[in-house]
Scaffold this motif. Structure first.
Motif, mmCIF file in Angstrom:
data_model
loop_
_atom_site.group_PDB
_atom_site.id
_atom_site.type_symbol
_atom_site.label_atom_id
_atom_site.label_comp_id
_atom_site.label_asym_id
_atom_site.label_seq_id
_atom_site.Cartn_x
_atom_site.Cartn_y
_atom_site.Cartn_z
ATOM 1 N N GLY A 1 0.815 -1.211 0.000
ATOM 2 C CA GLY A 1 0.000 0.000 0.000
ATOM 3 C C GLY A 1 0.849 1.261 0.000
ATOM 4 O O GLY A 1 0.528 2.245 -0.685
ATOM 5 N N ALA A 2 1.962 1.235 0.748
ATOM 6 C CA ALA A 2 2.867 2.391 0.758
ATOM 7 C C ALA A 2 3.489 2.594 -0.622
ATOM 8 O O ALA A 2 3.653 3.736 -1.084
ATOM 9 C CB ALA A 2 3.950 2.184 1.808
ATOM 10 N N LEU B 1 0.844 4.149 -2.816
ATOM 11 C CA LEU B 1 0.607 5.540 -2.439
ATOM 12 C C LEU B 1 1.688 6.453 -3.001
ATOM 13 O O LEU B 1 1.381 7.518 -3.569
ATOM 14 C CB LEU B 1 0.555 5.655 -0.911
ATOM 15 C CG LEU B 1 0.308 7.064 -0.356
ATOM 16 C CD1 LEU B 1 -1.027 7.604 -0.829
ATOM 17 C CD2 LEU B 1 0.356 7.034 1.173
ATOM 18 N N THR B 2 2.955 6.047 -2.877
ATOM 19 C CA THR B 2 4.035 6.874 -3.425
ATOM 20 C C THR B 2 4.009 6.883 -4.954
ATOM 21 O O THR B 2 4.292 7.903 -5.586
ATOM 22 C CB THR B 2 5.402 6.362 -2.927
ATOM 23 O OG1 THR B 2 5.522 4.950 -3.214
ATOM 24 C CG2 THR B 2 5.536 6.567 -1.426
ATOM 25 N N SER C 1 1.191 9.147 -5.979
ATOM 26 C CA SER C 1 1.565 10.543 -5.702
ATOM 27 C C SER C 1 2.500 11.070 -6.783
ATOM 28 O O SER C 1 2.395 12.226 -7.208
ATOM 29 C CB SER C 1 2.233 10.633 -4.325
ATOM 30 O OG SER C 1 1.354 10.204 -3.308
ATOM 31 N N TRP D 1 -5.290 -0.765 -6.151
ATOM 32 C CA TRP D 1 -5.687 0.170 -5.087
ATOM 33 C C TRP D 1 -6.967 -0.299 -4.404
ATOM 34 O O TRP D 1 -7.077 -0.240 -3.170
ATOM 35 C CB TRP D 1 -5.883 1.555 -5.695
ATOM 36 C CG TRP D 1 -6.226 2.617 -4.691
ATOM 37 C CD1 TRP D 1 -7.438 3.176 -4.460
ATOM 38 C CD2 TRP D 1 -5.316 3.236 -3.768
ATOM 39 N NE1 TRP D 1 -7.360 4.111 -3.457
ATOM 40 C CE2 TRP D 1 -6.061 4.168 -3.017
ATOM 41 C CE3 TRP D 1 -3.953 3.095 -3.521
ATOM 42 C CZ2 TRP D 1 -5.478 4.958 -2.030
ATOM 43 C CZ3 TRP D 1 -3.379 3.880 -2.535
ATOM 44 C CH2 TRP D 1 -4.125 4.796 -1.798
ATOM 45 N N CYS E 1 -7.471 -1.196 -0.509
ATOM 46 C CA CYS E 1 -8.484 -0.507 0.307
ATOM 47 C C CYS E 1 -9.394 -1.498 1.010
ATOM 48 O O CYS E 1 -9.784 -1.292 2.164
ATOM 49 C CB CYS E 1 -9.301 0.440 -0.574
ATOM 50 S SG CYS E 1 -8.386 1.908 -1.103
ATOM 51 N N ALA F 1 -9.343 7.571 -0.122
ATOM 52 C CA ALA F 1 -9.273 6.393 -0.983
ATOM 53 C C ALA F 1 -9.793 6.698 -2.385
ATOM 54 O O ALA F 1 -9.338 6.100 -3.369
ATOM 55 C CB ALA F 1 -10.070 5.247 -0.369
ATOM 56 N N ILE G 1 -7.097 9.819 -4.198
ATOM 57 C CA ILE G 1 -5.713 9.474 -4.559
ATOM 58 C C ILE G 1 -5.622 8.857 -5.955
ATOM 59 O O ILE G 1 -4.854 9.339 -6.799
ATOM 60 C CB ILE G 1 -5.092 8.557 -3.489
ATOM 61 C CG1 ILE G 1 -4.843 9.360 -2.203
ATOM 62 C CG2 ILE G 1 -3.795 7.925 -3.977
ATOM 63 C CD1 ILE G 1 -4.438 8.526 -1.017
#
Length: 544
Positions: A17-18, A21-22, A25, A144, A148, A172, A175
């Motif tokens: 998940g990290a 997320l990066t 981003s 994703w 989630c 959620a 993003i």
């Protein structure tokens, strides 16, 4: 303490998940410019392409996938809630959606040293091969969504989750939307001015690279096929050792050895109450074994503890924990009623959930003798004024009136707050009840031979909270050791002729210093460990 597969799956899932997320981003920086995406990529690669990051990322990918296969293999039946089925299906499909992208970026870089930048990747996926770009976008959204769902199942039992759900759902949703918009904006920017970003470089040739994709597809596909085959083999072996579970009204469920009685009930479509969801905590699924108990496996430590707590007889077992090895005849002790489970439990907590709450028990002292000298109308009038005073005090403090029992009241706190807030609310309610009772005594001083006196018990701990009852008598309530202990503390307050007894558990949660007060150790029937408690002769002596 041994690390369970659930904890490993959670940690590896959070790592993935990290990464997502990066990665998202970095994509979202395309809303600024392609140059901003490239600057963000330097940090992204520094985080995930160093030896530690690489080992952590790909170790998590492999471990998470293998644990998903293990979970698939261990399931006795594929009947599951829709969300769990969606999470499992999405997770198993991800490798096949992402292999082409991983081979074209990470594997190519590892084999040839060619580092594909955003101008090259966006141009390939947005301009030259939009169908591949659409597939990659779909793969990232599925990844994703899978993450989630996993985080939802992890956080759902937390007491603070309902208060934070809107914030989490918003994040959620935003993003991946921002990431896709950033990628699309980068594609538009490169298409409008391709000369700014130069020609697409030709990567060095590699004899191994063309084989990487097929090898990965074969590995992940073969692993899934092997798991499904293992399930079929196991099912065949188990079905050769079937057991029959006999129920009232000539109903029979035939299941493989290793299935629990609760699973047998669900497979056969026989209604069976299980407020805690079959985790062995609430005892509502318990059955009385009529025949065939002698040759069955003994209860586990968890089952023995729950059965001992409710003083169950020797022929009572928990259906969710009891896995018969021979034919057995049972009868569920808690009936679902004529209208099935739906008539027993309704609402958001229909299936029940375990949570940390605070409990207040209060009772009028000496009211029985008072009622004997009053007319029925007067007795009802006094009780209703008392219930009104207690109810308003509990609700003003943020609590919920569970039920009225004679002249006693059971109130719950913490249904939507933290355990610490719940303890403080219960203490506040006790002080409010004391003040309201004094006001009631002043208002009807001429009517009472002696002022009304109250005894209260406060305790905090885990309980099963859910909609329970039958027909119109169904309501939100709580069951468990915490409720019994609070009732016992209220009884102790009566015995000692004091107004309030507070458990050490609640005092700790409320950050209440009672070191100067009288302390007693209370034995609770059905509870192995004694309960430390503080004796408060006058409730209004405490500072709110």
């Amino acid at each position: 303490m041994a690390i369970r597969t659930r904890e490993i799956r959670l940690v590896t899932g959070l790592v993935l998940g990290a990464f997502l997320l990066t990665h998202f981003s970095n994509h979202a920086l395309g809303l600024v410019s392609v140059e901003a995406m490239e600057a963000g990529r330097v940090w992204f690669n520094g985080l995930w392409r160093n030896p530690v990051g690489t080992l952590l990322l790909y170790g998590s990918v492999l471990t998470h996938f293998l644990l998903a296969l293990l979970a698939l293999y261990r399931r006795r039946t594929l009947r599951m809630p829709v969300r769990e089925a969606a999470q499992l299906t999405l997770g198993l499909s991800l490798p096949f959606l992402l292999i082409a992208h991983v081979v074209g970026t990470r594997v190519e870089w590892a084999l040839t040293g060619h580092n594909s930048g955003y101008p090259e990747v966006v141009r390939n996926l947005w301009i030259h091969n939009p169908e591949i770009g659409a597939r990659q976008a779909l793969a990232l959204v599925i990844a994703w969504l899978h993450g989630c769902l996993g985080i939802y199942f992890w956080l759902r039992p937390k007491t603070w989750f309902p208060r934070s759900a809107l914030f989490l759902y918003t994040g959620a949703l935003l993003i991946p939307v921002l990431a896709l918009l950033g990628f699309a904006e980068a594609g538009r920017e490169i298409a409008d001015a391709p000369e700014r970003f130069g020609p697409i470089p030709t990567p060095p040739a590699s004899a191994i690279l063309p084989m990487a994709g097929p090898v990965l597809y074969a590995f992940f596909g073969g692993a899934i096929v092997a798991t499904v085959a293992a399930r079929f083999i196991r099912s065949g072996l188990l079905w050769s050792r079937r057991v029959r579970v006999f129920y009232p009204n000539d109903r029979v469920a035939t299941v493989p050895q290793g299935f629990s009685v609760l699973e047998a009930s669900r497979i056969a479509g026989i209604p069976h109450v299980a407020v805690c969801g079959g985790r062995g905590r609430c005892s509502t699924c318990r059955v009385r074994v009529l025949e065939g108990l002698q040759r069955q496996p003994p209860p586990s430590a968890q089952e023995r503890g729950t059965l001992a707590r409710i003083k169950a007889g020797p022929n009572v077992r928990l259906a969710c924990q009891f896995r018969p090895t021979h034919d057995v005849s049972v009868v569920p002790i808690l009936s679902t009623g004529r209208n099935g489970v739906a008539s027993l439990v309704r609402g958001g907590r229909a299936q029940g959930q375990e949570q940390e709450i605070a409990v207040l028990f209060c009772d009028l002292r000496g009211f029985t003798s008072l009622a004997e000298r009053r007319l029925p109308f007067d007795t009802v009038f006094i009780l209703n004024r008392y219930f009104e005073a207690v109810g308003e005090s509990v609700e003003d403090a943020g609590g919920y009136i569970d039920k009225f029992i004679g002249d006693g009241v059971l109130a719950l706190f913490g249904l939507r707050t933290t355990p610490q807030q719940a303890a403080k609310q219960a203490l506040d309610a006790a002080l409010r009840i004391k003040a309201a009772l004094e006001h009631l005594n002043e208002e009807y001083a001429s009517e009472f031979e002696h002022p009304l006196k109250i005894a209260m018990g406060l305790h905090a701990g885990p309980a099963i909270v859910g909609q329970m009852g039958y027909g119109q008598a169904t309501s939100l309530t709580a069951v468990g050791d915490t409720i019994n202990a609070a009732s016992r503390l209220e009884g102790l307050a009566k015995e000692l002729d004091v107004e309030l007894v507070i458990s050490e558990d609640l005092a700790t949660r409320a950050a209440l210093d009672l070191s100067g007060r009288d302390r007693q150790i209370v034995q609770i029937r059905g509870r192995a460990a004694p309960l430390g408690s503080w004796i408060i002769p006058k409730a209004d002596g405490l500072v709110r």
